[in-house]
Design an enzyme around this catalytic site. Structure first.
Site, PDB file in Angstrom:
ATOM      1  N   LEU A 152       0.864  -1.169   0.000  1.00  0.00           N
ATOM      2  CA  LEU A 152       0.000   0.000   0.000  1.00  0.00           C
ATOM      3  C   LEU A 152       0.901   1.219   0.000  1.00  0.00           C
ATOM      4  O   LEU A 152       1.962   1.213   0.629  1.00  0.00           O
ATOM      5  CB  LEU A 152      -0.894   0.022   1.252  1.00  0.00           C
ATOM      6  CG  LEU A 152      -1.914  -1.104   1.416  1.00  0.00           C
ATOM      7  CD1 LEU A 152      -2.628  -0.962   2.756  1.00  0.00           C
ATOM      8  CD2 LEU A 152      -2.921  -1.117   0.276  1.00  0.00           C
ATOM      9  N   ASP A 153       0.474   2.282  -0.676  1.00  0.00           N
ATOM     10  CA  ASP A 153       1.242   3.527  -0.637  1.00  0.00           C
ATOM     11  C   ASP A 153       1.395   4.000   0.803  1.00  0.00           C
ATOM     12  O   ASP A 153       0.555   3.693   1.661  1.00  0.00           O
ATOM     13  CB  ASP A 153       0.535   4.614  -1.452  1.00  0.00           C
ATOM     14  CG  ASP A 153       0.492   4.314  -2.931  1.00  0.00           C
ATOM     15  OD1 ASP A 153       1.296   3.475  -3.386  1.00  0.00           O
ATOM     16  OD2 ASP A 153      -0.360   4.901  -3.627  1.00  0.00           O
ATOM     17  N   LYS A 154       2.420   4.766   1.060  1.00  0.00           N
ATOM     18  CA  LYS A 154       2.681   5.277   2.405  1.00  0.00           C
ATOM     19  C   LYS A 154       1.443   5.931   3.012  1.00  0.00           C
ATOM     20  O   LYS A 154       1.110   5.686   4.182  1.00  0.00           O
ATOM     21  CB  LYS A 154       3.839   6.291   2.351  1.00  0.00           C
ATOM     22  CG  LYS A 154       4.103   7.001   3.665  1.00  0.00           C
ATOM     23  CD  LYS A 154       5.204   8.043   3.510  1.00  0.00           C
ATOM     24  CE  LYS A 154       5.415   8.819   4.809  1.00  0.00           C
ATOM     25  NZ  LYS A 154       6.461   9.859   4.658  1.00  0.00           N
ATOM     26  N   ARG A 253      -5.401   5.907  -7.786  1.00  0.00           N
ATOM     27  CA  ARG A 253      -5.178   7.348  -7.834  1.00  0.00           C
ATOM     28  C   ARG A 253      -5.094   7.843  -9.281  1.00  0.00           C
ATOM     29  O   ARG A 253      -5.652   8.892  -9.638  1.00  0.00           O
ATOM     30  CB  ARG A 253      -3.908   7.701  -7.061  1.00  0.00           C
ATOM     31  CG  ARG A 253      -4.010   7.331  -5.592  1.00  0.00           C
ATOM     32  CD  ARG A 253      -2.657   7.287  -4.893  1.00  0.00           C
ATOM     33  NE  ARG A 253      -2.058   8.614  -4.774  1.00  0.00           N
ATOM     34  CZ  ARG A 253      -0.881   8.827  -4.221  1.00  0.00           C
ATOM     35  NH1 ARG A 253      -0.167   7.802  -3.735  1.00  0.00           N
ATOM     36  NH2 ARG A 253      -0.397  10.055  -4.137  1.00  0.00           N
TER      37      ARG A 253
END
Length: 326
Positions: A152-154, A253
């Site tokens: 997962l992205d930060k 996104r």
């Protein structure tokens, strides 16, 4: 060097390659790991190539290289554990936590925290079962390294799974590769899509002008598919549930930007919002459905792990509802 031996099942399909048998039936390594880890095979006492076709009934001995050692420092960091057994652990990752160490992020990551947890569990088990470990018998951190199956992205919070052993890692990785894992995300976005449900089927490619971001393309890049449904709309904002079929970097996104409704608080693919100027990234991995390595007898359906909407979502939803409950 890890090793494994068995008798090849009599029921294997005719002409099944040995490397496929190791990955898809034994699940000791993923298909990519078979090559990367230099899988070595012996059948009935004779060394063979991993492309060897199997008949069934052969005595098979396999060995492969250890994973390349990369220093990882265990760190005692807070984790919200949703589920854990001897093979896997499921975490509700906090926003702001990097998943795996990289350039500029050697500490404070989920991988650091998981390694610390596993080492503590190992020490406790040793203390319960035997005299304390001698200094020269301390566990090898490489052998206890957690296998993070996906990322997962930060600044994306939510459900993420990791494996405690290589066979579990391969078992889970095969599901992600086969796209049989069901992932559901929640996103607060700017505006509201014209169609209240739909899908985005666009290839994703790295931007030529900015190598840190991605963009959609009709002609190049990797195939990417995301379905969505509008759950609630407030004029200039809406809450969406999204199910990505593929797992490309920044996929949701990028797709939402292409749709014309970027994620609220997205510094890469959106803009500063006039009403919620300090909003962080409003993207949350809400649920994950997949098969576990050690299923209960008769269990044939995937297990679903869920995480409720975090406080940052609830705060903005309260503001949009003017204090009324959702």
């Amino acid at each position: 060097m890890p090793s494994f031996s068995c008798t090849v099942q009599e029921t294997v399909p005719a002409g099944l390659r040995l490397d496929r048998y190791a990955a898809e039936y034994l699940k000791i390594l993923s298909r990519s790991q078979v090559k990367a880890r230099g899988l070595h095979a012996v059948i009935n006492g004779k060394a063979v190539k991993v492309s060897r076709l199997l008949k069934g009934g052969e005595r098979l001995e396999l060995s492969w290289d250890e994973a390349e050692a990369v220093f990882l420092e265990p760190e005692n960091l807070p984790l919200e554990v949703l589920y854990e057994d001897e093979r896997v652990i499921v975490i509700n990752k906090a926003q702001g936590m990097v998943v795996h160490p990289g350039a500029g992020n050697r500490r404070g990551t989920l991988a650091n925290a998981l390694l610390y947890r596993r080492l503590e569990q190992h020490k406790q088990h040793a203390a319960d079962c035997a005299p304390p470990l001698a200094a020269d018998a301390a566990p090898n951190t490489a052998s206890l390294r957690p296998g993070i199956v996906h990322r997962l992205d930060k600044d994306t919070s939510g459900v993420i799974i990791a494996a405690w052993d290589e066979r579990a890692l391969a078992f889970l990785a095969d599901q992600f590769k086969a796209r049989s894992v069901r992932k559901t995300y929640a996103a607060l976005v700017r505006g509201c899509p014209r169609e209240l449900s739909g899908s985005i089927d666009k290839k994703i490619v790295r931007s030529r002008s900015n190598r840190k971001i991605f963009t959609v393309s009709d002609t190049e890049g990797r195939a990417s598919f995301t379905s969505y449904k509008v759950i609630r709309a407030w004029g200039g904002y809406s809450l969406l549930l999204l199910r990505p079929k593929t797992g490309r970097t920044h996929q949701i996104r990028v797709h939402l930007k292409h749709l014309g409704h970027p994620v609220l608080g997205d510094p890469l693919y959106g803009h500063s919002d006039p009403r919620f100027k300090k909003a962080p990234l409003m993207l949350h991995a809400k649920s994950l459905s997949l098969m576990l390595p050690d299923r209960l007898p008769g269990q044939e359906n995937p297990v679903t792990f869920t995480s409720p909407l975090p406080d940052r979502f609830r705060a903005i939803i309260r503001a949009l509802n003017k204090g009324k409950p959702l």
